[in-house]
Design an enzyme around this catalytic site. Sequence first.
Site, PDB file in Angstrom:
ATOM      1  N   GLU A 182      62.866  75.093  49.668  1.00  0.00           N
ATOM      2  CA  GLU A 182      63.873  74.052  49.610  1.00  0.00           C
ATOM      3  C   GLU A 182      63.363  72.890  50.374  1.00  0.00           C
ATOM      4  O   GLU A 182      64.125  72.296  51.001  1.00  0.00           O
ATOM      5  CB  GLU A 182      65.129  74.541  50.263  1.00  0.00           C
ATOM      6  N   GLU A 239      63.947  83.762  41.906  1.00  0.00           N
ATOM      7  CA  GLU A 239      65.209  84.151  42.241  1.00  0.00           C
ATOM      8  C   GLU A 239      66.174  84.283  41.320  1.00  0.00           C
ATOM      9  O   GLU A 239      67.492  83.948  41.549  1.00  0.00           O
ATOM     10  CB  GLU A 239      65.509  83.228  43.540  1.00  0.00           C
TER      11      GLU A 239
HETATM   12  C1  XIL Z   1      70.276  84.541  50.586  1.00  0.00           C
HETATM   13  C2  XIL Z   1      70.538  85.867  50.757  1.00  0.00           C
HETATM   14  O1  XIL Z   1      70.462  86.347  49.195  1.00  0.00           O
HETATM   15  C3  XIL Z   1      72.014  86.077  51.382  1.00  0.00           C
HETATM   16  O2  XIL Z   1      72.038  87.503  51.809  1.00  0.00           O
HETATM   17  C4  XIL Z   1      71.851  85.392  52.551  1.00  0.00           C
HETATM   18  O3  XIL Z   1      73.263  85.374  53.118  1.00  0.00           O
HETATM   19  C5  XIL Z   1      71.611  83.844  52.283  1.00  0.00           C
HETATM   20  O4  XIL Z   1      70.438  83.731  51.656  1.00  0.00           O
HETATM   21  N1  XIL Z   1      67.744  80.483  48.192  1.00  0.00           N
HETATM   22  C6  XIL Z   1      67.016  81.258  48.915  1.00  0.00           C
HETATM   23  C7  XIL Z   1      67.384  82.725  49.150  1.00  0.00           C
HETATM   24  O5  XIL Z   1      65.886  81.046  48.974  1.00  0.00           O
HETATM   25  O6  XIL Z   1      66.612  82.932  50.573  1.00  0.00           O
HETATM   26  C8  XIL Z   1      68.614  82.834  49.314  1.00  0.00           C
HETATM   27  O7  XIL Z   1      69.090  84.138  50.043  1.00  0.00           O
HETATM   28  C9  XIL Z   1      69.410  82.449  48.335  1.00  0.00           C
HETATM   29  C10 XIL Z   1      69.039  81.101  47.820  1.00  0.00           C
END
Ligand code: XIL
Length: 360
Positions: free
Chosen positions: A154, A260
């Site tokens: 990010e 993701e």
């Molecule tokens: C999220 C997890 O799934 C949650 O359990 C945590 O509370 C917050 O982070 N983008 C990302 C991930 O790169 O690391 C994030 O994961 C979701 C959004």
Amino acid sequence: MVKSTNRILLVLCLGLGLTHCTPTKDSQGLKELSDYPIGTAINLKSTLSDSKKLNLTVKEFSSITAENNMKMFRILPQENEYNWDATDAVVAFAAENQMRLFGHALVWHSGTPKWVNDRIAADSLWAQNFLNEYINTVVSKYQGKVAGWDVVNEPMETQGGKLRSTAWLNALGPDYIAQAFHAAHTADPNATLFLNDFNLERDPLKLEGFLDLVEQLLNNNVPISGIGFQMHYRMDIPDSLILKSLEKAAAKGLKIHLSEVDLIFNTHDDSQAGGVQSYENFTPEMAQAQAAKYKNLVALYHKAVPKAQRYGITFWGFNDRDTWIKPFFKIKDWPTLFDEQLNPKEAYWGFKEGLEENMN
Ligand code: XIL
């Protein structure tokens, strides 16, 4: 309608007690229908505590990403207190089950513990040394065991094309990104190194800024080898836009990871608790529409990304019970392939059909 002949055959076969039935496509995991890895984010503790979840994880997926356990605030919660237990367990699990392990994430504003943010803000020289030392410690420890890393997660502001204003950017300037990649590459020259972000598929300005950054890194011989599209996407994001975005990214020649994936109906403003509940119930029509969109995701990925650049498709969790979407955005939704009882949804069959139809 998603075809269901295979499913019916399997149910008949099992119902008749025929133990020697010819295996149908339904007995195959998703991973067997693809020549690139199909992955899931994993919370290992929760997976090991539920045999159905464990069996599905091993059957369906060939790659795992730790959902939280490899983030900086877990690995280094306090100064000089590296905490390897959870990470070592994930590494061992991946090895035992012959899965690819993908590392997430070395540098990420939301994953940086407060004590690190405080020190970065106070002392940029410290920030510089720490960035190198942390990356070197983690990446060399798992050299050869973690196949690839989200080196910077990010890097862009939520909207638009600017670099995100983080403690790292404020202390070290835009060069922190290049430095992070160099450190990771030095620690493990064979790891595939990614820049990963969200909404790239839907926000052309953000994508443009992100790809300009990739271009600059490449021009400066920074060892970046992949682009991650998080793909937390939504039913109303047009597939034509997703295709165009993936094509633009693939034109850089790097690996493309759908890193993701989940697919929601409701909306949110990208912030914690920022969900807007428009859909209260999951109807059969919604299930079919989600299946069709998941199916098409495979087609888009294949159309936009040449075979040699396909790093894989990773789901951010595979069932609607564990999905992060509901607690994080504080909404009810149905974003994944399996329902809350861990039964496959239409989405699962749709995605699977997408893989079957695009095998070549
Ligand atoms: C999220 C997890 O799934 C949650 O359990 C945590 O509370 C917050 O982070 N983008 C990302 C991930 O790169 O690391 C994030 O994961 C979701 C959004």
